[in-house]
Design a protein around this motif. Structure first.
Motif, short mmCIF file in Angstrom:
data_model
loop_
_atom_site.label_atom_id
_atom_site.label_comp_id
_atom_site.label_asym_id
_atom_site.label_seq_id
_atom_site.Cartn_x
_atom_site.Cartn_y
_atom_site.Cartn_z
N PRO A 24 -14.14 9.62 9.79
CA PRO A 24 -14.43 8.41 8.80
C PRO A 24 -12.99 7.66 8.93
O PRO A 24 -12.04 8.40 8.50
N GLN B 222 -11.52 6.31 6.37
CA GLN B 222 -10.61 6.70 5.17
C GLN B 222 -9.84 8.02 5.42
O GLN B 222 -8.81 8.13 4.75
N PHE B 223 -10.41 8.87 6.13
CA PHE B 223 -9.58 10.15 6.46
C PHE B 223 -8.32 9.61 7.32
O PHE B 223 -7.31 10.35 7.17
N TYR C 213 -0.14 9.22 4.37
CA TYR C 213 0.16 9.72 2.70
C TYR C 213 0.40 11.32 2.99
O TYR C 213 1.24 11.69 2.42
N LEU C 214 -0.41 11.87 3.60
CA LEU C 214 -0.46 13.14 3.82
C LEU C 214 0.84 13.75 4.39
O LEU C 214 1.43 14.71 4.02
N SER D 17 -6.91 7.06 7.34
CA SER D 17 -5.97 6.39 6.49
C SER D 17 -5.25 7.14 5.47
O SER D 17 -4.06 6.57 5.18
N MET D 18 -5.91 8.12 5.10
CA MET D 18 -4.97 9.35 4.50
C MET D 18 -3.78 9.71 5.14
O MET D 18 -2.80 10.33 4.48
N ALA E 176 0.89 -1.05 -0.05
CA ALA E 176 0.05 -0.10 -0.04
C ALA E 176 0.79 1.38 0.02
O ALA E 176 0.71 2.28 0.89
N GLY E 177 1.86 1.24 -0.88
CA GLY E 177 2.71 2.48 -0.92
C GLY E 177 3.86 2.76 0.04
O GLY E 177 4.38 3.80 0.10
#
Lengths: 359, 310, 524
Positions: free
Chosen positions: B268, B270-271, B277-278, B273-274, B223-224
């Motif tokens: 949420p 998803q945020f 990356y951020l 999980s960001m 996953a990156g």
């Protein structure tokens, strides 16, 4: 002993032969891989490369898959020529889909023909917006666009996932993470009845021609080529590198965003968590295999579209994992890069020859 | 009291678990980049390492053999990468991307048969006596072998790069391959070695994911993280100690993601999980802003094709 | 004592080396005696560098033999060369900018002692040969002359019996060169042989005991330099008689066209030089030369002139108009054309055709564009004209710039700017690495351009060139520009002093200050 010897001038012939050679090597390697997997290799290759396009519906599906690949690939090609490495097209595609899809979900069901063009504009803007971030970070803060654009891809995909799991989920959709189906006025018109071939194909052809003219005939195109080949020469000429970084990222972002809009308003018809099976990444291969040239990108786009169809078909017919698609795609790029050495160099066997040693 | 100790331990394990695979991949990449080669195929090499390690563990039942298999697989892919960028003089950026795309596909193909299989993960090795020290003991001295190895690697690489002749030669090759060649150093061979070491370390990083973190195999499970490791090397200015700091900082960010919901935060998933990356983007921007300083630390020949000429 | 008493230290017989499309060395013979300073003379491209690379093990000869102190040997690597006792100081230093002096020296040794011991040895060699240098400094902070010293110390630590020096004085001031000669003579007296590569005849006559002359990859003679005249050696070296470029004397000087007013610029990085209040004026019809050792601010000054670095508008003016804030494109439109030092990758894009390279700088002033579209026909016509006018040997305007020889590409690049008849031409290293024929064409074209009223500014490290074509000369040192002097009032030694940043007045020489400076202020 094999040696590489520089050619006095780059070989024009190898520029075109190298992709063909790479394709041939990919086929041979594919044959070996299938043998190792213990399946009938001839049958598998047939199922991968020929069977999917053996009827007219298959051909139309090929074109449907080629549209986003060519569209994104041609934008990336412009960027790669200028040494701008946007590898976040997958995220820009998703943002294009979000912007365009948002409108389709938001407008009342009795809206008119203005929705589709506006969705296109929004798709383009969504992609540009997402590509503008790495452009800003590179021109203002010198941050490497390879890493930032890729990281932002993950962010965009997560954002899309949030929307379809949350606020934009279809209330009548049995809790599936999907938006409602788009109304007819928000769907691309079909070109041929009985297929999924849509207006996006014509749009793509026009755009490819436009980019071709831009690269070959205009000063902007020349600037793109010079910046990529030698940045200092571009400075000497007075071309502004930052402006070109912006140009390359916005153009490739716009086209990726448009591809996202086309996918959701065409073949898919709604927003789903995964609007693309990795088109944004495969388009990188398309750009290289197409020699960073619009015409080549078009051909390469069709070829790589076939790898998607082939992978799907292989799963149905022979029960092989769809990952075969990725392996073929990776191998193709690999062999291409290896064969490209022949453009600038030739292979010689043995010790250097003495030119004109006799008098 | 005992509850907060458990909590602290859970947090530490999360950090270490997130940091260790990154640390391996980033340390390997640091060595590769010190020789002047940019390996953008790190993500692919981690994936191949992860699947090879998992498969070897399933087949042999021994996770240590799995780690070795992961390292070997990563090294093998790196060798292929070297063939392209060092022997065939291919563009390092394009080749790296090809490596990653290829690695994603190949690992998915090889791993298709292992999805859903379970293994015995890499065991923890408590260091006798030290592990019994109250509080700190179990935090610091009760981990699996790879965690200890990653920390030893930081020390070892610091010594190697700054205090050995081989390390000096490595730096010299990355600084100016043409000068190194003129002095008679085998630039291409040295770069192959650095690249293969980097590939092996990426493979071990991948192995950590499939043998310890999850432990199972799933498609695209890195996953990156390979890309994050690349960013870490820039962040660390190519210095081993700072790679360590960066990897553990990154591990810290991951806590928010994993424990955020547990702590009753209503964001949420998803945020959350960001966040990694951020965080990577922010860190990259902060470190790249000072372009002069960046250029001074960066191996001068990084990413450029070198052909030993006449 | 005659040299016949000894076995030659190094002897090459019938050595051949070919590259694709070019025979670099064709049956070359060379003999270097013990304790001899032996010159290897030749034009650019005569095959000198190829020959010494084979001696130092960087290239393998295709045929021929190499003997070392009477025994035939194969030098398959630089390590082997060092083991035999051969050391080499390269023209383009093989140094690592980010590493320290000590680390650089360690890298150049086959089997260096521990760092502490090495540092002691370095200091000892420096003391003995008068080469002061701090072992712990990072190389990028050193001057070019100091960098050369590293290379020399590195060789001397291994007690070489043959020292190869490739164009060592090309980066030195005349005064630094004299100091180097002292060191070399000391080495000779200790029995070390020196193979000294140069194309500067005067210094060869001053320093060398014997000379081998190469032309087009072949031996064309050997001689004792002291017994020859510079002209007789030049004839051997060049072969064909080159039309002599007449030194530019009297000019009809017009108004000030290019002016810099106290241009200052902080150093952009540890590798860059700061500019310190540089002012100068170039008049219509004159050629002004700026001398200087590389790395003293030339690159920064050139960027300020071309517009690749921007400053306040009034700092740089063209015909009285402030252009400091304008980039290269707008400066070109206002009449300033520019030839950078690097031919490949700065002045041209190597992989692009000559006509694309004509567009590169021509688009600003020539009618090459119509509404953003390129008029291919017009560009090709222009490229063809440049090729014809400046005798550029190539396969046509479609040839890739990188496929041309250095001299021909330089003719094209200079021609591209000269053919646009600019109001001001700034040109860096006009004839660097170019053969004598091309150099003459370039020099004449600059003189002709000045005669038409263009103001020409030449920045060069080649003092002979500047003395030949300039009307006024100054030197840049550490980012500061000396006053400009009339060329006829200066000797080459005095330019050398300027290059070291010494003011001529304080050196005890009085000069009539250049009156033009006062005039110019009135004019502007």
């Amino acid at each position: 002993m094999l040696r590489l010897e520089p050619r006095p001038q780059a070989s024009k012939a190898m520029v075109y032969l190298s992709p063909l050679l790479a394709l041939l090597l990919t086929l041979v390697s594919g044959f070996l891989i299938f043998m190792l997997l213990g399946v009938n290799a001839g049958e598998a290759l047939y199922a991968f490369f020929i069977q999917p396009v053996s009827d007219s519906y298959g051909v139309s599906e090929l074109l449907v898959k080629a549209v986003p690949l060519v569209l994104i690939g041609v934008g990336l090609a412009v960027g790669f020529r200028a040494n701008v490495w946007n590898i976040g097209a997958e995220g820009q595609l998703a943002m294009g889909a979000v912007f365009a899809g948002g409108l389709a979900i938001w407008v009342p069901t009795d809206s008119g023909g203005w929705v589709l063009p506006l969705m296109m504009v929004l798709g383009v803007l969504g992609g540009m917006f997402w590509a503008a971030i790495p452009a800003l970070l590179r021109t203002r803060y010198n941050a490497n666009e390879i890493l930032t654009s890729l990281m932002l891809s993950y962010v965009a995909l997560l954002f899309l996932s949030y929307l379809v799991h949350g606020p934009w989920r279809d209330p009548d959709g049995f809790n599936f993470p999907e938006s409602k189906l788009f109304d007819d006025f928000a769907t691309l018109p079909l070109l041929l009845e009985g297929t999924r071939l849509h207006l996006g194909l014509l749009l793509t052809l026009v755009i490819v021609a436009g980019v071709w003219v831009m690269l070959a005939r205009t000063l902007v195109g020349f600037q793109v080529r010079v910046v990529g080949a030698s940045p200092r020469a571009a400075q000497f000429a007075g071309f502004r590198e930052r402006a070109l970084v912006w140009f390359a990222l916005l153009l490739s972002g716009a086209l990726a965003g448009l591809a996202g809009m086309i996918e959701v308003s065409g073949p898919i018809g709604q927003l789903v968590p995964q609007v693309s099976p990795g088109y944004g990444f495969t388009a990188i291969i398309v750009a290289f295999v197409g020699r960073l040239h619009p015409l080549g990108v078009t051909i390469a786009g069709v070829l790589l579209a076939l790898s998607y169809l082939g992978g799907e078909n292989l799963q149905i017919v022979m029960g092989l994992p769809q990952a075969v698609t990725g392996v073929f795609q990776g191998m193709l790029l690999f062999y291409l890069l290896a064969c490209d050495v022949l453009i600038q160099y030739r292979v010689r066997v043995g010790r250097p020859r003495v030119a004109g040693g006799e008098l | 009291m005992s509850e907060s100790v458990l909590m602290l331990q859970a947090v530490a394990l999360t950090i270490i678990g997130a940091a260790t695979p990154l640390l391996f991949a980033a340390l390997g990449e640091m060595v590769t980049e010190r020789s002047g080669v940019l390996n953008l195929g790190l993500e692919g090499m981690m994936l191949i390492g992860a699947v090879a390690a998992f498969a070897a563990t399933v087949v042999s039942g021994n996770p240590y053999l799995g780690v070795l298999a992961g390292a070997a697989a990563g090294a093998l892919v790196a060798l292929l990468h070297g063939l392209l960028v060092l022997s065939l003089l291919a563009n390092q950026v394009a080749t790296g991307l090809a490596m990653t795309l290829f690695g994603v596909g190949l690992s998915a193909l090889l791993g298709a048969g292992f999805v859903g299989t379970t293994i015995t993960p890499l065991p923890t090795l408590a260091i006798p006596l030290l592990a019994d020290v109250p509080l700190l003991g179990s935090l610091l001295f009760d981990h699996n072998a790879l965690v200890y190895l990653s920390l030893l690697l930081v020390v070892g690489l610091s010594l190697f790069i700054y205090h050995t002749r081989a390390g000096l030669i490595l730096r010299a090759v990355g600084e100016s391959p043409s000068s190194a060649h003129a002095l008679g150093y085998p630039v291409i061979r040295i770069r192959y070695l650095a690249l293969i070491f980097g590939g092996a370390m990426a493979g071990v990083g991948g192995a950590y994911l499939s043998l310890v973190s999850t432990p199972m195999w799933s498609e695209n499970m890195t996953a990156g993280r390979g890309w994050v490791a690349l960013a870490l090397v820039v962040f660390a200015s190519w210095k081993p100690g700072r790679v360590l700091a960066g990897a553990y900082m990154f591990g810290g960010v991951t806590i928010l993601q994993l424990h955020g919901q547990g702590m009753g935060v209503s964001i949420p998933s998803q945020f959350l999980s960001m966040l990694p990356y951020l965080a990577t983007v922010v860190v990259l921007v902060l470190i790249s802003r000072d372009s002069v300083k960046l250029r001074e630390n960066r191996p001068a020949s990084l990413g450029r094709v070198f052909r030993p000429s006449a | 004592m005659t040299t016949q008493d000894f076995t030659p230290r190094l002897q090459l017989q019938q050595v051949v080396k070919a590259f694709p499309g070019c025979l670099a060395n064709d049956r070359v013979d060379l003999r270097v005696m013990p304790g001899e300073i032996h010159a290897l003379l030749g034009e650019n491209g005569a095959g000198k560098s190829t020959l010494v690379k084979m001696i130092f093990g960087l290239l393998r000869p295709d045929a021929g033999t190499l003997s070392w102190e009477g025994e035939t040997v194969r030098v398959e690597s630089p390590a082997r060369a060092r083991q035999l006792g051969i050391g080499m100081v390269f023209q383009h230093f093989s140094l690592f900018e980010a590493l320290t002096v000590k680390e650089n020296i360690a890298l150049g040794m086959g089997n260096p002692p521990p760092m502490k011991e090495l540092e002691r040895q370095i200091l000892a060699v420096e003391e003995r040969y008068g080469l002061p240098l701090d072992p712990n400094r990072a190389v990028h902070s050193l001057s070019v002359g100091e960098k050369q010293r590293i290379e020399i110390v590195r060789c001397l630590l291994q007690n070489p019996r043959l020292l190869i020096m490739d164009e060592p004085t090309s980066v030195l001031t005349p005064q630094e060169a004299d100091k180097l000669f002292v060191t070399l003579r000391q080495l000779r007296s200790e029995g070390c042989s020196i193979l000294y590569i140069s194309h500067k005849l005067d210094e060869v006559r001053q320093l060398c005991d014997a000379a081998t002359i190469l032309r087009g990859g072949r031996n064309v003679g050997t001689c004792v330099p002291a017994e020859e005249t510079a002209a007789s050696m030049a004839a051997l070296m060049v072969g064909e008689t080159i039309e002599v470029v007449e030194s530019g004397v009297a000019v009809e000087r017009g108004a000030v066209r290019l002016a810099l007013r106290q241009v200052s610029r902080p150093a952009a990085s540890a590798l860059a030089v700061a500019l310190d209040e540089i002012s100068l004026e170039v008049h219509s019809g004159e050629i002004v030369g700026i001398a200087g050792v590389a790395g003293n601010g030339q690159a920064e000054l050139l960027e300020a002139l071309s517009g690749e670095w921007l400053c306040a508008a009034d700092k740089v003016s063209l015909d009285g108009q402030g252009v400091g804030h304008l980039g290269p494109h707008k400066r070109r439109q206002r009449g300033l054309c520019f030839v950078p030092e690097e031919r490949l990758g700065h002045g041209s894009v190597p992989e692009m055709s000559l006509h694309d390279n004509a567009l590169l700088s021509g688009y600003s002033r020539q009618p090459f564009l119509r509404r953003g579209f390129v008029r291919q026909g017009a560009v090709k016509d222009f490229a063809r004209e440049v090729i014809d006018r400046f005798d550029v040997r190539c396969s046509g305007f479609g040839a890739a710039a990188g496929s041309l020889s250095g001299g021909n590409l330089q003719k094209f690049i200079v021609g591209r700017e000269v053919h646009q008849t600019p109001e001001v031409l700034v040109i860096a290293q006009p004839t660097w690495g170019v053969d004598a024929g091309a150099a003459a064409i370039i020099h004449r074209s600059l003189q002709a351009l000045a005669a038409q009223g263009t103001a020409v500014l030449v920045v060069s490290q080649d003092l002979d060139e500047l003395m030949l074509i300039s009307h006024r000369i100054g030197a840049i040192c550490g980012g500061r520009l000396s006053p400009l002097y009339q060329r006829n009032d200066l000797t080459i030694e005095e330019v050398g002093l300027l290059m070291t940043g010494t003011a001529l007045e304080t050196a005890g020489v009085m000069y009539a200050a250049d009156h033009s400076r006062g005039d110019a202020h009135v004019a502007s």
